[in-house]
Design an enzyme around this catalytic site. Sequence first.
Site, PDB file in Angstrom:
ATOM      1  CG  HIS A  66     -58.510  44.549 150.023  1.00 31.78           C
ATOM      2  ND1 HIS A  66     -57.634  44.301 149.002  1.00 31.78           N
ATOM      3  CD2 HIS A  66     -58.152  45.742 150.536  1.00 31.78           C
ATOM      4  CE1 HIS A  66     -56.791  45.308 148.899  1.00 31.78           C
ATOM      5  NE2 HIS A  66     -57.077  46.201 149.826  1.00 31.78           N
ATOM      6  CE  LYS A 107     -48.916  44.945 135.369  1.00 34.29           C
ATOM      7  NZ  LYS A 107     -48.638  46.289 135.920  1.00 34.29           N
TER       8      LYS A 107
HETATM    9  P1  NAD Z   1     -42.485  50.541 127.751  1.00 36.09           P
HETATM   10  O1  NAD Z   1     -42.788  49.364 126.918  1.00 36.09           O
HETATM   11  O2  NAD Z   1     -43.056  51.855 127.406  1.00 36.09           O
HETATM   12  O3  NAD Z   1     -40.900  50.751 127.877  1.00 36.09           O
HETATM   13  C1  NAD Z   1     -39.998  49.749 128.207  1.00 36.09           C
HETATM   14  C2  NAD Z   1     -38.636  50.191 127.694  1.00 36.09           C
HETATM   15  O4  NAD Z   1     -37.649  49.251 128.103  1.00 36.09           O
HETATM   16  C3  NAD Z   1     -38.592  50.250 126.158  1.00 36.09           C
HETATM   17  O5  NAD Z   1     -37.971  51.470 125.775  1.00 36.09           O
HETATM   18  C4  NAD Z   1     -37.739  49.054 125.799  1.00 36.09           C
HETATM   19  O6  NAD Z   1     -37.017  49.231 124.583  1.00 36.09           O
HETATM   20  C5  NAD Z   1     -36.821  48.965 126.995  1.00 36.09           C
HETATM   21  N1  NAD Z   1     -36.206  47.647 127.157  1.00 36.09           N
HETATM   22  C6  NAD Z   1     -36.713  46.435 126.829  1.00 36.09           C
HETATM   23  N2  NAD Z   1     -35.824  45.467 127.123  1.00 36.09           N
HETATM   24  C7  NAD Z   1     -34.757  46.082 127.662  1.00 36.09           C
HETATM   25  C8  NAD Z   1     -33.523  45.625 128.169  1.00 36.09           C
HETATM   26  N3  NAD Z   1     -33.207  44.331 128.159  1.00 36.09           N
HETATM   27  N4  NAD Z   1     -32.646  46.544 128.661  1.00 36.09           N
HETATM   28  C9  NAD Z   1     -32.950  47.856 128.654  1.00 36.09           C
HETATM   29  N5  NAD Z   1     -34.111  48.345 128.188  1.00 36.09           N
HETATM   30  C10 NAD Z   1     -34.993  47.469 127.693  1.00 36.09           C
HETATM   31  O7  NAD Z   1     -42.889  50.102 129.240  1.00 36.09           O
HETATM   32  P2  NAD Z   1     -43.223  51.034 130.476  1.00 36.09           P
HETATM   33  O8  NAD Z   1     -44.674  51.248 130.494  1.00 36.09           O
HETATM   34  O9  NAD Z   1     -42.276  52.189 130.506  1.00 36.09           O
HETATM   35  O10 NAD Z   1     -42.907  50.033 131.683  1.00 36.09           O
HETATM   36  C11 NAD Z   1     -41.578  49.856 132.183  1.00 36.09           C
HETATM   37  C12 NAD Z   1     -41.672  49.232 133.564  1.00 36.09           C
HETATM   38  O11 NAD Z   1     -42.454  50.077 134.419  1.00 36.09           O
HETATM   39  C13 NAD Z   1     -42.353  47.854 133.629  1.00 36.09           C
HETATM   40  O12 NAD Z   1     -41.764  47.102 134.660  1.00 36.09           O
HETATM   41  C14 NAD Z   1     -43.784  48.197 134.011  1.00 36.09           C
HETATM   42  O13 NAD Z   1     -44.456  47.119 134.635  1.00 36.09           O
HETATM   43  C15 NAD Z   1     -43.527  49.348 134.978  1.00 36.09           C
HETATM   44  N6  NAD Z   1     -44.675  50.226 135.179  1.00 36.09           N
HETATM   45  C16 NAD Z   1     -45.270  50.904 134.150  1.00 36.09           C
HETATM   46  C17 NAD Z   1     -46.340  51.757 134.384  1.00 36.09           C
HETATM   47  C18 NAD Z   1     -46.983  52.579 133.293  1.00 36.09           C
HETATM   48  O14 NAD Z   1     -47.822  53.447 133.632  1.00 36.09           O
HETATM   49  N7  NAD Z   1     -46.638  52.419 132.048  1.00 36.09           N
HETATM   50  C19 NAD Z   1     -46.852  51.890 135.692  1.00 36.09           C
HETATM   51  C20 NAD Z   1     -46.233  51.202 136.739  1.00 36.09           C
HETATM   52  C21 NAD Z   1     -45.140  50.376 136.459  1.00 36.09           C
END
Ligand code: NAD
Length: 472
Positions: A66, A107
């Site tokens: 949209h 995504k």
């Molecule tokens: P990332 O890969 O930088 O970090 C993820 C972290 O989670 C890592 O440190 C990893 O070791 C840890 N992890 C993995 N499995 C785990 C578990 N079972 N228990 C505990 N910790 C665990 O990812 P990110 O970019 O920080 O993203 C994290 C979340 O935030 C995701 O759901 C992502 O979709 C969301 N998100 C990220 C962004 C962004 O800008 N990076 C924006 C919006 C939403």
Amino acid sequence: MAKTETLTFSQSVNHMVERAFKVLDLDQGTANALRSCNSVLQVRFPVKIKGKIEVFTGWRAVHSTHRLPAKGGIRFAPYANQDEVEALAALMTYKCAIVDVPFGGSKGALMIDPRNYDRDEMEKITRRFTLELVRKGFLSPSTNVPAPDMGTGQREMAWIADTYKHLHPEDINYLACVTGKPVHHGGIRGRTEATGRGVQYVLQEFFRHPDDVQRAGMDGNLDNKTIIIQGLGNVGYYASKFLSEEDHARIICVIERDGFVYNDKGINIENLHQYIIENHTVKGYPDAKFDADGKKALELECDILIPAALEAQITIENADKIKARLIAEAANGPITAQADEILIKKGTTILPDAYVNAGGVTVSYFEWIRNLSHIRFGRMQKRHDEMRNTQYISMLEEITGTSISEKTRIKLKHGANEIDIVRSGLDDTMRQAYQEIRELLLTNDKITDYRTASYVLAVDKIARSYIDIGLY
Ligand code: NAD
């Protein structure tokens, strides 16, 4: 017998959005359009790694167009799947609408464990994936713009931009085909930490409303509030760093993939982060107790729980054991729809993912604008503002007959540079959205939780734009 979840991730998102459809009494046509993704691309492509051919599977889902471009991260994860990508694309549509970012929702994901490949191999695989996305019309500055997510960062975004540039050398706006790039490669200052910074701004705004804080069973401000955070990656690291260093909240527990560390006096996030970089684990960190059962830590006593890692961490199995008064969903989908209902009944306050982690896409929007305008924010005004501020200071000194200290003079004179403008724009966006969500929660008696209020805010805007542009 163990209780099991009956909904997939995308069904779970839809189930929760359904509450907003009901409140708005949305017509079935629009509701059906929002229940499914507009298009989903699946690609399988071969790459030669260490002399052997490996076949990789990736997806890019577009939930709604949209508004264009459709926007959303690309994650690299071994367990990625199509349902997850579709759920995350839908969340992007709602997220952009909540924070008034004029994008549709998309995504992408690549099924890969980046830890199994070296830098050059990752570059080869990322460039090949980009080629597939561009060729199939799922990546360009005007239609579909990825960003970092789990397992990806600035490095991957730079490879994506560079691959697109080689395929479309005539596109003067090529840098806007992806956000989250390094600053020296067309990125914007403040994007790397934007999602974590956004989480901080959300909590700061929540604590500016004493009634909301009281309804959540707390009082006061963030100072000394106990926080448990799951995931010390991009989002979790910056959120917990800023909340502890700037708002003096106490991070008592950090949960990582191999267990958790706990210290009720508070954990120094910078030290722990450094320890993880050097040791690739939280185990053995000297200033906190370690336990290998990470999930158990979600159930510990605290004021605020911040899941910042994976989806489906709070489910029907552990929802009734969660003790946090407030949950700020920094990750996407950390609470399943069934768990959400249990928590709401229990009286837990939940600030939902589609709002809480929208800081990333907000600053991505600023980066996209910067790339299209081909100029850094602040470049035209900074010196002019400083000159005017200097005149004001001189006038003030003349009128009062006193001279201003050098420290104050520097502060007052300062003209905004890019990072100042980005932070101010992000702070304003997160505050504004909170106030709109709050207004709905307080004035519409059919709405009793922040998630439904957020979705009502989003769906109402999207439905209006569907009607305005006549999608049927
Ligand atoms: P990332 O890969 O930088 O970090 C993820 C972290 O989670 C890592 O440190 C990893 O070791 C840890 N992890 C993995 N499995 C785990 C578990 N079972 N228990 C505990 N910790 C665990 O990812 P990110 O970019 O920080 O993203 C994290 C979340 O935030 C995701 O759901 C992502 O979709 C969301 N998100 C990220 C962004 C962004 O800008 N990076 C924006 C919006 C939403």
